[in-house]
Design a protein around this motif. Sequence first.
Motif, PDB file in Angstrom:
ATOM      1  N   ALA A  44       0.834  -7.137  -7.369  1.00 53.12           N
ATOM      2  CA  ALA A  44      -0.164  -6.338  -6.660  1.00 53.12           C
ATOM      3  C   ALA A  44       0.360  -4.935  -6.391  1.00 53.12           C
ATOM      4  N   THR A  45       1.608  -4.826  -5.942  1.00 52.80           N
ATOM      5  CA  THR A  45       2.191  -3.507  -5.703  1.00 52.80           C
ATOM      6  C   THR A  45       2.337  -2.743  -7.012  1.00 52.80           C
ATOM      7  N   ALA A  52      -5.307  -3.099  -3.212  1.00 55.39           N
ATOM      8  CA  ALA A  52      -5.111  -4.436  -2.643  1.00 55.39           C
ATOM      9  C   ALA A  52      -6.343  -5.308  -2.880  1.00 55.39           C
ATOM     10  N   ASP A  87       9.476  -6.264  -0.228  1.00 58.11           N
ATOM     11  CA  ASP A  87       8.565  -7.241   0.351  1.00 58.11           C
ATOM     12  C   ASP A  87       9.293  -8.119   1.367  1.00 58.11           C
ATOM     13  N   GLN A 143       2.088 -10.714  -4.632  1.00 54.07           N
ATOM     14  CA  GLN A 143       2.603  -9.468  -4.079  1.00 54.07           C
ATOM     15  C   GLN A 143       3.377  -8.571  -5.058  1.00 54.07           C
ATOM     16  N   ALA A 149      -4.503   2.448  -1.469  1.00 53.10           N
ATOM     17  CA  ALA A 149      -3.797   1.180  -1.200  1.00 53.10           C
ATOM     18  C   ALA A 149      -4.811   0.077  -0.893  1.00 53.10           C
ATOM     19  N   ILE A 198      -1.001  -1.245  -7.583  1.00 56.76           N
ATOM     20  CA  ILE A 198      -1.390  -0.234  -6.598  1.00 56.76           C
ATOM     21  C   ILE A 198      -0.740   1.114  -6.876  1.00 56.76           C
ATOM     22  N   THR A 257       4.915  -2.907   1.874  1.00 52.54           N
ATOM     23  CA  THR A 257       5.249  -2.704   0.461  1.00 52.54           C
ATOM     24  C   THR A 257       4.063  -2.109  -0.289  1.00 52.54           C
ATOM     25  N   THR A 258       2.870  -2.549   0.048  1.00 54.36           N
ATOM     26  CA  THR A 258       1.661  -1.981  -0.549  1.00 54.36           C
ATOM     27  C   THR A 258       1.542  -0.504  -0.221  1.00 54.36           C
TER      28      THR A 258
END
Length: 109
Positions: free
Chosen positions: A78-79, A65, A13, A75, A61, A82, A21-22
């Motif tokens: 979140a990743t 997100a 990130d 973040q 993705a 995902i 990154t996502t």
Amino acid sequence: MSQKYSSLIELLDAWFGGAATTMIGALVGGLMWHTNEVWKMRRKFFGKELLWEMPIAVGMAFIGAALASWLALEQPMATGLIAPLAYLWPRGSEVLFMRWFAAKLDRQD
């Protein structure tokens, strides 16, 4: 100035930003699924399937997100959400959603 990161996701990130990154998380999740299919001998590793599966990874993705935003996840988390969604691909996500929706309907009866 040296920074200390507690996870690989935080490092990625900081290097690339949240959007990249996502996408990395989604592509890694899709690659895990693809590698599992190769291991089961259902497809070749370098096949034409990879070309039409890239848009699926991008779509997963976006879905991940949006779900992370709805859950108010920052973040790194979140990743982390995902990548497994991308591993499930759309069919796996559909099955999970249908099971959740059916359980919700059963509770209302």
